[in-house]
Structures are given as structure tokens and as C-alpha cells.
Design an enzyme around this catalytic site. Structure first.
Site, PDB file in Angstrom:
ATOM      1  N   GLU A   1       0.934  -1.426  -0.293  1.00  0.00           N
ATOM      2  CA  GLU A   1      -0.222   0.162   0.221  1.00  0.00           C
ATOM      3  C   GLU A   1       0.636   1.297   0.443  1.00  0.00           C
ATOM      4  O   GLU A   1       0.646   2.361   0.476  1.00  0.00           O
ATOM      5  CB  GLU A   1      -1.184  -0.143   1.532  1.00  0.00           C
ATOM      6  CG  GLU A   1      -2.547  -0.650   1.140  1.00  0.00           C
ATOM      7  CD  GLU A   1      -2.611  -0.553  -0.231  1.00  0.00           C
ATOM      8  OE1 GLU A   1      -2.399   0.725  -0.620  1.00  0.00           O
ATOM      9  OE2 GLU A   1      -3.289  -1.074  -0.919  1.00  0.00           O
TER      10      GLU A   1
HETATM   11  C1  LIG Z   1       2.848  -9.371   0.188  1.00  0.00           C
HETATM   12  C2  LIG Z   1       2.529  -8.467  -1.493  1.00  0.00           C
HETATM   13  C3  LIG Z   1       1.154  -8.491  -1.496  1.00  0.00           C
HETATM   14  C4  LIG Z   1       0.996  -7.206  -2.343  1.00  0.00           C
HETATM   15  N1  LIG Z   1       0.100  -6.988  -2.561  1.00  0.00           N
HETATM   16  C5  LIG Z   1      -0.510  -6.216  -3.691  1.00  0.00           C
HETATM   17  C6  LIG Z   1      -2.166  -5.710  -4.137  1.00  0.00           C
HETATM   18  O1  LIG Z   1      -2.830  -6.568  -4.091  1.00  0.00           O
HETATM   19  N2  LIG Z   1      -1.854  -4.932  -5.376  1.00  0.00           N
HETATM   20  C7  LIG Z   1      -1.045  -4.984  -6.213  1.00  0.00           C
HETATM   21  O2  LIG Z   1      -1.554  -3.618  -7.230  1.00  0.00           O
HETATM   22  N3  LIG Z   1       0.482  -4.039  -5.259  1.00  0.00           N
HETATM   23  C8  LIG Z   1       0.104  -4.864  -4.167  1.00  0.00           C
HETATM   24  N4  LIG Z   1       2.324  -5.734  -3.647  1.00  0.00           N
HETATM   25  C9  LIG Z   1       2.917  -4.226  -4.374  1.00  0.00           C
HETATM   26  C10 LIG Z   1       3.458  -3.160  -3.030  1.00  0.00           C
HETATM   27  O3  LIG Z   1       2.220  -2.444  -2.759  1.00  0.00           O
HETATM   28  C11 LIG Z   1       4.557  -2.910  -3.456  1.00  0.00           C
HETATM   29  O4  LIG Z   1       5.757  -3.797  -3.243  1.00  0.00           O
HETATM   30  C12 LIG Z   1       4.858  -1.258  -3.288  1.00  0.00           C
HETATM   31  O5  LIG Z   1       4.437  -0.132  -3.479  1.00  0.00           O
HETATM   32  C13 LIG Z   1       6.903  -1.788  -3.253  1.00  0.00           C
HETATM   33  O6  LIG Z   1       6.542  -1.690  -4.758  1.00  0.00           O
HETATM   34  P1  LIG Z   1       8.261  -1.634  -5.424  1.00  0.00           P
HETATM   35  O7  LIG Z   1       8.108  -3.874  -4.090  1.00  0.00           O
HETATM   36  O8  LIG Z   1       8.382  -2.177  -6.991  1.00  0.00           O
HETATM   37  O9  LIG Z   1       9.482  -1.016  -4.489  1.00  0.00           O
HETATM   38  P2  LIG Z   1      10.424  -0.078  -5.014  1.00  0.00           P
HETATM   39  O10 LIG Z   1       8.906   0.857  -5.660  1.00  0.00           O
HETATM   40  O11 LIG Z   1      10.883  -0.800  -6.233  1.00  0.00           O
HETATM   41  O12 LIG Z   1      10.777   0.343  -4.222  1.00  0.00           O
HETATM   42  C14 LIG Z   1      11.925  -0.542  -3.273  1.00  0.00           C
HETATM   43  C15 LIG Z   1      12.359   1.180  -2.377  1.00  0.00           C
HETATM   44  O13 LIG Z   1      12.760   2.147  -3.180  1.00  0.00           O
HETATM   45  C16 LIG Z   1      12.059   2.987  -2.640  1.00  0.00           C
HETATM   46  N5  LIG Z   1      11.529   3.944  -3.280  1.00  0.00           N
HETATM   47  C17 LIG Z   1      11.189   4.088  -4.341  1.00  0.00           C
HETATM   48  N6  LIG Z   1      10.491   4.921  -5.088  1.00  0.00           N
HETATM   49  C18 LIG Z   1      11.038   6.413  -4.020  1.00  0.00           C
HETATM   50  C19 LIG Z   1      10.769   7.060  -4.017  1.00  0.00           C
HETATM   51  N7  LIG Z   1      10.257   8.247  -5.052  1.00  0.00           N
HETATM   52  N8  LIG Z   1      10.776   8.144  -2.701  1.00  0.00           N
HETATM   53  C20 LIG Z   1      11.626   7.642  -1.648  1.00  0.00           C
HETATM   54  N9  LIG Z   1      12.052   6.113  -1.661  1.00  0.00           N
HETATM   55  C21 LIG Z   1      11.388   5.551  -2.797  1.00  0.00           C
HETATM   56  C22 LIG Z   1      10.757   2.405  -1.445  1.00  0.00           C
HETATM   57  O14 LIG Z   1      10.541   3.314   0.001  1.00  0.00           O
HETATM   58  C23 LIG Z   1      11.277   1.703  -1.088  1.00  0.00           C
HETATM   59  O15 LIG Z   1      11.679   0.963   0.121  1.00  0.00           O
HETATM   60  C24 LIG Z   1       1.864  -6.391  -2.883  1.00  0.00           C
HETATM   61  C25 LIG Z   1       4.020  -6.692  -2.409  1.00  0.00           C
HETATM   62  C26 LIG Z   1       2.999  -8.036  -1.725  1.00  0.00           C
HETATM   63  C27 LIG Z   1       5.437  -7.894  -1.128  1.00  0.00           C
END
Ligand SMILES: Cc1cc2nc3c(=O)[nH]c(=O)nc-3n(C[C@H](O)[C@H](O)[C@H](O)COP(=O)(O)OP(=O)(O)OC[C@H]3O[C@@H](n4cnc5c(N)ncnc54)[C@H](O)[C@@H]3O)c2cc1C
Length: 589
Positions: A441
Site C-alpha cells: 500500500e
Molecule cells: C505480499 C504482498 C502483497 C501485495 N499486494 C498487492 C496488491 O494486492 N496489489 C498491488 O497492486 N500491489 C501489491 N503489492 C505490491 C506493493 O504494494 C509494492 O511492493 C510496494 O508498493 C513497493 O513497490 P516495489 O516493491 O516495486 O518497490 P520499489 O518501488 O522498487 O521501491 C524500493 C524502495 O525504494 C523506495 N523508493 C521508491 N521510489 C521512491 C521515491 N520516489 N522516493 C523515495 N523512496 C523511493 C521505496 O520506499 C522502497 O524502499 C504487494 C506486495 C507484497 C509483497
């Protein structure tokens, strides 16, 4: 494995003494017929369902996990039957409008039920939580036809909902997404692409699954302004609105993950799947925010639910486990050792947990009241003020409550020593389950950027100033014997204002990013302080307290102001130190 017991007594205390529900409902439009007996009955029955139906499946669901087989996903044994009972009990539609088959109850009451569900079984609780979030987005932005076709089936729990945003290369930065939507005949669209990490994207508990999918139209502008929202059901409704033909979407696999094993986290493939536009073209991200803002609040509530389960286990264990002697002399003179609760450090851990969990519960109820005012307030002015407070505090509920919930679960594990690390006592599952609340989220780092950037710097600190005015007014009218709390609060508010000014005035590119998480924590500690002030005030006015719950509240408030509130001083120092210390070339990391 200790049994989870829904924290009914504390919830009833908060809704009766601290945020009295009945007079609050009278303030709102449309709740004249809500009465105390009905609310008590709902809370009592919810506690029973959570204790007896959902909690017993929590550990077994974790051990057995969701299973993927040839494109089908099977929920852990018992989940399917429990879901039927849960849906038939009307629990999915508790807060949904009566026009679509919901019970139309205020969010303040519903959020307490949500905590019990999430505390009893977070993996299970994700299914109704996503369904309700999808309903809210459809309700706010969908056409009348979509609303009448889908909402009754979803609020009844017959059909569940899923939120499909994330792609392998597009997580936080959704503007990078590649899923496409092509216009088709009769106002339909063909959706093609692949989404990952979709919670309960495929399963066997409900008869149909309604996906809300973000995708790009052919003429979409680049970036996040070119995203549209589509409703894409697993089965297309037939003429009668019942489950019809299978749509061309499928689950490619499910993830093996750290916690919430009982829920399926799915790769969803859309192969020209039929979908309907929700809201206007290219405005999908704004529509999706209706769902995301709801989910963010419930994720904060999830944190409190899991931390409560951990606290219950740790407290019971500390009262039973005997090791060593009390510093002031043996308590159990006839036994070989005293219970570990005699040790100050063990009580420190339990009180940190108690103040964070019970203070966090009060805080989400406080924010839920603002949410109710935003929706059902009687004047436009009241609704607008409420919108502003909800906007400010949503990232705080999401990130502060989940960060502190994870800390609390680690403390719960620590109270059990080595027994906290092994599976038998359930504490390690709470730690694993709680961890995801800090990530999904929108990561907690992103929540903090939202608070410090969009909600503070962009409006010159106006939203936080309005909130602090409310707190100051409450402090000015506090009984004298709470002087210790008032002075701690006043000092923290002054520090918070200094930090807000620094964020608003900074001209360093990275100042906001460097300060954001500490700033959110400061707002969080001040907010929980405000909650403990409210509680301390109720108790001061009560006078002599007979009930252990009331006496415990007084002591917990004192602990919070003496031991937790001073953390704001070091947070302020870190914020005011600026961004310079973060300047480091990549190769030196
Ligand atoms: C068990 C699980 C259930 C999930 N359920 C859903 C779901 O139902 N639907 C759905 O759509 N998604 C879902 N997700 C996805 C989840 O919302 C994302 O994993 C999350 O939003 C982060 O995206 P990412 O993993 O691509 O990390 P990234 O976006 O690659 O981020 C990696 C790191 O970089 C930081 N970062 C990235 N951009 C910035 C910025 N602009 N400024 C500062 N810091 C930054 C982040 O805070 C993080 O620490 C789920 C994930 C998991 C693991």
C-alpha cells in the site's frame, strides 16, 4: 499457541468513554436509527466470529499456506468454509450503503470490527478488506450500471475484489506501467499485460473475483497522468447479472513469501481480457486513490490487530513463565523463581507494547471519526475540515502504526526469549505477518514523503497547523493533575513546529526526503500523546478507579509521557540536522 481474544473490553471502553459513539452518530447525517444496543451486539458478535471462526485458522493457514495448481489457487484448509460463514453473516458489507445491500454503519464502528478481523487472522482479513476497498472505488467513480451490477454481489461477499496496480518494473512509480487497454465494442475494453503481487487475485473462496486494474489507453500521455482504471471480472456477468462466461485472465503463479502465508499473492496475466472503464480516461490513478486511501487506513489497523495478538501472548507468558527473582526480593517465596513480569525490563517491553497498541487503537478510531465527518458531516464546512484532517493523518495511520506495530511484535517475541523465536508460541508468525504492513500500500518511506512533502511543505504547513491548534485547545482545558502530560505535549508541539518550519523553508533538494520518516514519527508520537491525553483526562474525571482496565490506563498514560514522548526530542535533532550527512557518492556506499 495462545488463543487470540478480540480486545472487546478496550474497544467498548474507547467507544463509550473516550469517543462516545452515540452522541457522535447524532452529529452525523443519516444515523438517527443507530442505537447503543445494536452497536454493542455487533461488536460482541464480531468478537465471537473472530475468536471462534477466524483465529483458529490463523496458525494452520500460516503452516499450510495457499496452494497453486495448474492455474488454480486453493486457500488453506478451512478458509473457504469460514469465508462462506463470514460472508453470510454480512460482515463484508458492514459499512456499505444499504442501497447496495450493506448495513450502512459508521466507519468508527466498522474500523473496530476491522481490527478484530485483522488481529484474528490477517491473511484471511485481506480478502474482505480488498473487496470493500474495490467497492468504494466503484461506488465513487463507476457508472450506475457497474454499481448496480457489481456492488450488491461484492458487499454480500459472493464476489470478492482485488487491486491490480503493481508490475514487475512498476511498483512505487506506477507511471512506468505497461499494461494496455484497447477500446472494444459496446464501451468495453480489452486489457493486456501482467501484474504481480496481487493479493487474493485468484482463489477458491468466492464465486467470482472483480479486479480493479490500472492500464494505459492507446492515446495515454506518458507517466502517471496517462493511467486509466478498469473493472475486469474473472467471470463476465450474464444477462441476469450472475456469474457467466470465463474472462481471459489467469493466475500464472503465487509467491513464496515471509508471512501472511494463508493469503495468495498472485501473478495475474490479462490476455485481451474484457474490462469496463471506471471513471474518466487517464484519471485512473485518482480513482484508484479512493481504494488506496481506504486500504492505507486498514493497513494501519492491521498493524494494531497483529500487535494486539502479540501483546496478548507476551503478557500471558510474562505472568506464567518463572525465571530469576524480583530485584526487591522474591515475590513467590514458596516457589523456586518469580514470574518474569517482576523484572523491570520485561514490564518496560510490555508497557511499550500496551501504550503503542492501545494508543494506536484510539488513534485509528479518532481518524475514523474524521472519516465519518468527511462523508456524513452535516455542513460543507465540517466535511471540508474533515477531508483535510483525513488527508493529513492517513499516511500517519498507515506508516506510524505499522512501524510501531512491527516494533511491538519484535518486543512480544523478545518477552518470550528463545520461545519467541520458535513456531510453537506464535510470536514469530506475528513478526513475519506484521512486516508486510510496512511495505505494501505504498512503502512507509513513501507515506512519509507524502506527509512531509505534499501534505506539509506544499501547503506551507497549513494542515499540520490546523491539527496542532486542535490539540493545543484540548491542552488548555485539561485538569491540573495532568500537568506532567500537558508539559510533555507542549514541549513536543514546539519541537514539531520548529521542524515543520524547517521543512517548509528548506532549499536543499533532499531536505524533505532526509527528514520525512523522522517527521512522520514525530507527528505519530504527538498524535498518540494526544490520544493518551484524552484517556488520562477521562480517568482523571472518573476519580477513584475500581476496574483494573481503568487503573491500567492511568499507569500506561504516565509511562507514555515519561518514557515514549521524549523520543520526539531526538527525532527533532535528526530532522534539524538536515540532509548534508546523506551526501555520499555511490561508490562510497
Ligand atoms: C505480499 C504482498 C502483497 C501485495 N499486494 C498487492 C496488491 O494486492 N496489489 C498491488 O497492486 N500491489 C501489491 N503489492 C505490491 C506493493 O504494494 C509494492 O511492493 C510496494 O508498493 C513497493 O513497490 P516495489 O516493491 O516495486 O518497490 P520499489 O518501488 O522498487 O521501491 C524500493 C524502495 O525504494 C523506495 N523508493 C521508491 N521510489 C521512491 C521515491 N520516489 N522516493 C523515495 N523512496 C523511493 C521505496 O520506499 C522502497 O524502499 C504487494 C506486495 C507484497 C509483497
Amino acid at each position: 499457541m495462545p488463543d487470540y481474544k478480540a480486545p472487546l473490553e478496550d474497544i467498548q471502553y474507547l467507544l463509550r468513554d473516550v469517543f462516545p459513539l452515540m452522541p457522535f452518530c447524532q452529529e452525523l447525517e443519516g444515523f438517527d436509527d443507530v442505537d447503543e444496543d445494536t452497536c454493542d451486539a455487533i461488536l460482541g458478535e464480531a468478537a465471537r466470529v473472530c475468536d471462534q471462526l477466524l483465529a483458529p485458522l490463523d496458525a494452520s493457514g500460516d503452516a499450510q499456506g495457499a496452494r497453486f495448481e495448474d492455474g488454480d489457487v486453493f486457500s488453506p484448509p478451512g478458509f473457504r468454509e469460514a469465508y462462506q460463514t463470514f460472508a453470510e453473516g454480512g460482515w463484508v458489507g458492514l459499512g456499505g450503503p444499504e442501497a447496495y445491500g450493506g448495513m450502512g454503519l459508521p466507519k468508527t464502528l466498522v474500523s473496530a470490527v476491522e481490527e478484530m478481523i485483522q488481529g484474528a487472522n490477517m491473511a484471511f482479513g485481506l480478502a474482505p478488506m480488498l473487496t470493500v476497498g474495490a467497492c468504494l472505488a466503484i461506488q465513487a467513480h463507476g457508472s450506475d450500471e457497474l454499481k448496480s451490477r457489481y456492488l450488491p454481489k461484492m458487499y454480500s461477499g459472493e464476489w470478492s475484489g482485488a487491486m491490480d496496480l503493481t508490475e514487475a518494473h512498476a511498483g512505487t512509480d506506477l507511471g512506468l506501467m505497461r499494461t494496455r487497454a484497447e477500446p472494444d465494442a459496446d464501451g468495453r475494453y480489452r486489457i493486456t499485460g501482467s501484474k504481480i503481487f496481487i493479493t487474493w487475485g485468484e482463489h477458491d473462496m468466492a464465486e467470482n473475483i472483480v479486479h480493479l486494474v490500472l492500464a494505459k489507453l492507446p492515446d495515454a500521455p506518458a507517466g502517471s497522468r496517462g493511467i486509466s482504471l478498469f473493472l475486469v471480472p474473472k467471470f463476465l456477468p450474464d444477462e441476469q447479472g450472475e456469474k457467466g462466461e470465463r474472462n481471459t485472465l489467469s493466475c500464472g503463479s503465487i509467491e513464496h513469501k515471509m508471512g501472511i502465508h494463508g493469503s495468495a499473492t498472485c501473478v495475474m496475466n490479462f490476455d485481451g481480457a474484457t474490462g469496463w472503464l471506471v471513471g474518466e480516461p487517464h484519471k485512473g490513478l485518482a480513482c484508484m486513490f479512493t481504494m488506496m486511501n481506504y486500504e492505507r487506513l486498514v493497513v494501519g489497523i492491521q498493524g494494531i490487530g497483529v500487535a494486539e495478538a502479540s501483546y496478548q501472548g507476551a503478557r500471558d507468558y510474562a505472568l506464567e513463565r518463572v525465571q530469576g527473582r524480583a530485584a526487591g526480593g522474591a515475590r513467590n517465596k514458596d516457589a523456586s523463581a518469580d514470574p518474569i513480569v517482576v523484572h523491570a525490563d520485561v514490564r518496560r517491553m510490555l508497557l511499550e507494547m500496551k501504550t503503542l497498541v492501545e494508543g494506536g487503537r484510539a488513534f485509528y478510531l479518532y481518524v475514523a471519526q474524521w472519516l465519518d465527518r468527511a462523508r456524513y458531516g452535516s455542513t460543507a464546512e465540517q466535511r471540508e475540515e474533515a477531508e483535510r484532517r483525513v488527508a493529513l493523518l492517513t499516511p500517519v495511520v498507515k506508516a506510524f502504526l505499522t512501524d510501531r506495530a512491527f516494533d511491538a511484535c519484535v518486543l512480544g517475541q523478545q518477552v518470550l526469549g528463545g520461545h519467541g523465536y520458535i513456531r510453537e508460541w506464535g510470536q514469530e508468525q506475528h513478526v513475519r505477518d506484521a512486516r508486510i504492513t510496512q511495505i505494501y500500500e505504498g512503502t512507509n518511506g513513501i507515506q512519509a514523503m507524502d506527509l512531509a512533502g505534499r501534505k506539509t511543505r506544499a501547503c506551507q504547513g497549513a494542515l499540520i497547523a490546523e491539527y496542532l491548534d486542535e490539540i493545543r485547545a484540548a491542552l488548555s482545558d485539561t485538569p491540573e493533575d495532568l500537568g506532567y502530560a500537558v508539559s510533555a505535549m507542549k514541549a513536543a508541539i514546539v519541537q514539531l513546529e520548529r521542524c515543520t518550519e524547517a521543512i517548509v523553508a528548506s532549499d536543499h533538494d533532499d531536505f524533505v526526503g532526509a527528514a520525512a520518516v523522522d517527521y512522520l514519527d514525530m507527528v505519530g508520537y504527538v498524535s498518540l500523546g494526544y490520544m493518551w491525553m484524552k484517556v488520562a483526562r477521562v480517568e482523571a474525571e472518573r476519580g477513584e478507579a475500581e476496574v483494573p482496565l481503568h487503573r491500567g490506563k492511568r499507569r500506561a498514560a504516565k509511562f507514555y509521557f515519561q518514557k515514549m514522548m521524549p523520543l520526539t526530542e531526538s527525532l527533532a535533532q535528526r530532522i534539524l540536522a538536515g540532509a548534508e550527512a546523506l551526501e555520499i557518492p555511490d561508490e562510497e556506499l
